[in-house]
Design a protein around this motif. Structure first.
Motif, PDB file in Angstrom:
ATOM      1  N   LEU A 111      30.570  77.556 -43.351  1.00 15.87           N
ATOM      2  CA  LEU A 111      31.719  78.462 -43.408  1.00 15.87           C
ATOM      3  C   LEU A 111      32.363  78.457 -44.793  1.00 15.87           C
ATOM      4  N   GLN A 112      32.343  77.312 -45.457  1.00 15.65           N
ATOM      5  CA  GLN A 112      32.938  77.225 -46.786  1.00 15.65           C
ATOM      6  C   GLN A 112      32.130  77.982 -47.832  1.00 15.65           C
ATOM      7  N   TYR A 115      33.010  81.932 -46.402  1.00 19.77           N
ATOM      8  CA  TYR A 115      34.443  82.272 -46.399  1.00 19.77           C
ATOM      9  C   TYR A 115      35.231  81.191 -47.152  1.00 19.77           C
ATOM     10  N   GLU A 117      37.638  81.341 -49.298  1.00 14.00           N
ATOM     11  CA  GLU A 117      39.084  81.510 -49.380  1.00 14.00           C
ATOM     12  C   GLU A 117      39.794  81.047 -48.117  1.00 14.00           C
ATOM     13  N   ARG A 118      39.068  80.979 -46.998  1.00 17.29           N
ATOM     14  CA  ARG A 118      39.675  80.583 -45.729  1.00 17.29           C
ATOM     15  C   ARG A 118      39.374  79.130 -45.381  1.00 17.29           C
ATOM     16  N   PHE A 119      38.141  78.683 -45.645  1.00 13.00           N
ATOM     17  CA  PHE A 119      37.726  77.356 -45.170  1.00 13.00           C
ATOM     18  C   PHE A 119      37.524  76.324 -46.280  1.00 13.00           C
ATOM     19  N   ASP A 122      41.189  72.804 -50.844  1.00 16.52           N
ATOM     20  CA  ASP A 122      41.772  72.706 -52.170  1.00 16.52           C
ATOM     21  C   ASP A 122      41.837  71.240 -52.586  1.00 16.52           C
TER      22      ASP A 122
END
Length: 422
Positions: A111-112, A115, A117-119, A122
């Motif tokens: 998923l990273q 997506y 920006e979602r998963f 930081d």
């Protein structure tokens, strides 16, 4: 929780908690008797590390005590696991749980990639990652997108690869233990997802270790005379490798192919020496002669980072990239001998049980432990094992195997010695 920026002030407590639980169980359940060679060697690992508190080369007593506590925690399952009752059904649950959690982490790695920006997590708040090292932790996809190597459910770049490695091994083992067709289909899917994460994370050592582990499990099945099942694993693994590789290269062909090409551009020995061999050479031919009895525990790694004395220029903090270096610093030649001795005893025990036990379920589990043990052997010269949860999990699995095997061996005797029915 480690990946949530708001919780960064308590990151140290979060990291310490799993290891503190190991010592907690040890306090509650006790050491037990040193009634096996594995226990004796494991106790020697802890004792030699602890004796290092008197080493004149230690950096600080705080970091030394912290390193001793970490070592005790990681090796603690050897002492407390046999204080509880464990059955074959418990073994099946353990395999299932480890497969599920690590598969979930590997899935988050996928998923990273799609997506970010979602998963994606930081990591800019992490003090361990500097601006200069940040770029080296990134990968570039074919569409030009740059992202941190998938962390999975961790806060470590490339952490999804370690979860993927464990998910694949536990997935194959769980498929051998459980007969459900639906579960086996789910396992096949998670293995493909995990291989995708391995390719994208570009951790070549884990990719090789995964292959060696699966080969070892299949070889043990051959020794047991289960040729059909071994062939099924090979066939399924080959299909999963082809599908996942095609999938990974469709997303990041340049990154994946460039990384894998380094494995064929030169010999295995040359590739290893360029990347990790230099650390092994330094540990055995420089550090070991400088510190034959160790440089004192707590002079390297996270214990030095958190608890070391950065103003001590006489005995400054040291850098250890692999387990061998860490063992040399913590206890010198004696720790190397007993550390590898304990690993060898564990590996031989797992192989013996896998081949000789009359229980197919126990044999399957022993094959998993043997595969994990082989991976840990290789990991000692490529990364750190016995200061991480990976090492603790391996020692827990090994201890569970020996406890269940002992109870299986006792069953015929208990039946023989049972009083006659009236």
């Amino acid at each position: 929780m480690l990946a949530i920026e708001l919780l960064s002030p308590v990151r140290l407590a979060l990291r310490v908690t799993p290891f503190a639980l190991g010592i907690f169980y040890l306090i509650i359940l006790g050491f037990g008797a040193l009634d096996s060679q594995l226990k004796k060697f494991s106790f020697a690992v802890v004792a030699i590390t602890a004796f290092g508190i008197f080493n004149p080369y230690i950096n600080s007593y705080f970091s030394a005590v912290a390193q001793i506590g970490l070592t005790l925690s990681v090796w603690s399952p050897i002492f407390w696991v046999d204080r509880i009752r464990i059955s074959i059904k418990d073994v099946q649950k353990i395999c299932l749980i480890l497969w599920l959690f690590n598969s979930l982490s590997a899935f988050f790695g996928v998923l990273q990639v799609y997506y970010p920006e979602r998963f994606a997590i930081d990591l800019s708040f992490s003090k361990q990652i500097t601006d200069t090292s940040f770029d080296g932790l990134k990968i570039t996809l074919d569409d030009g997108t740059q992202l941190i190597r998938p962390t999975g459910l961790s806060d470590s770049p490339g952490g999804a690869a370690l979860a993927a490695n464990t998910a694949i091994i536990m997935g194959v083992g769980t498929g051998l233990v459980y007969r459900s067709l639906l579960l086996r289909l789910m396992i096949a899917l998670t293995i493909i997802l995990s291989l995708f994460s391995l390719y994208i994370c570009q951790v070549r050592s884990l990719l090789i270790l995964t292959g060696l582990s699966i080969f070892a499990m299949s070889l043990l099945l051959v020794f047991r005379g289960r040729l059909v099942r071994a062939l099924a694993i090979y066939t399924a693994a080959l299909i999963a490798i082809v599908i996942s590789f095609a999938w990974a290269t469709s997303v990041g062909s340049n990154a994946v192919n460039k990384r894998l090409d380094t494995l064929t551009e030169s010999s295995v020995a040359e590739t290893y020496y360029t990347n990790r061999g230099v650390f092994l050479e330094k540990a055995l031919f420089d550090d070991l002669f400088e510190y034959p009895l160790g440089a004192g525990p707590g002079r390297w790694g996270m214990m030095a980072y958190y608890f070391g004395d950065k103003t001590n220029w006489v005995n400054p903090m040291l850098w250890a990239e692999i387990t061998v270096s860490g063992w040399v610093y913590d206890g010198g030649l004696p720790l190397l001998i007993v550390g590898y001795g304990a690993m060898l005893i564990g590996f031989v025990s797992a192989v013996r049980i896998a081949i000789l036990t009359s229980s197919d379920s126990l044999s399957n589990f022993a094959s998993i432990v043997a595969a994990v043990s082989l991976g840990c052997f290789a990991a000692t010269i490529s990364s750190h094992v016995f200061v991480t949860q990976q090492g603790m999990i391996y020692l827990m699995l090994l201890s569970v195997l020996l406890v269940v095997n002992r109870s299986e061996e006792l069953k015929p005797r208990l039946k023989t010695n049972a009083p006659p029915e009236r």
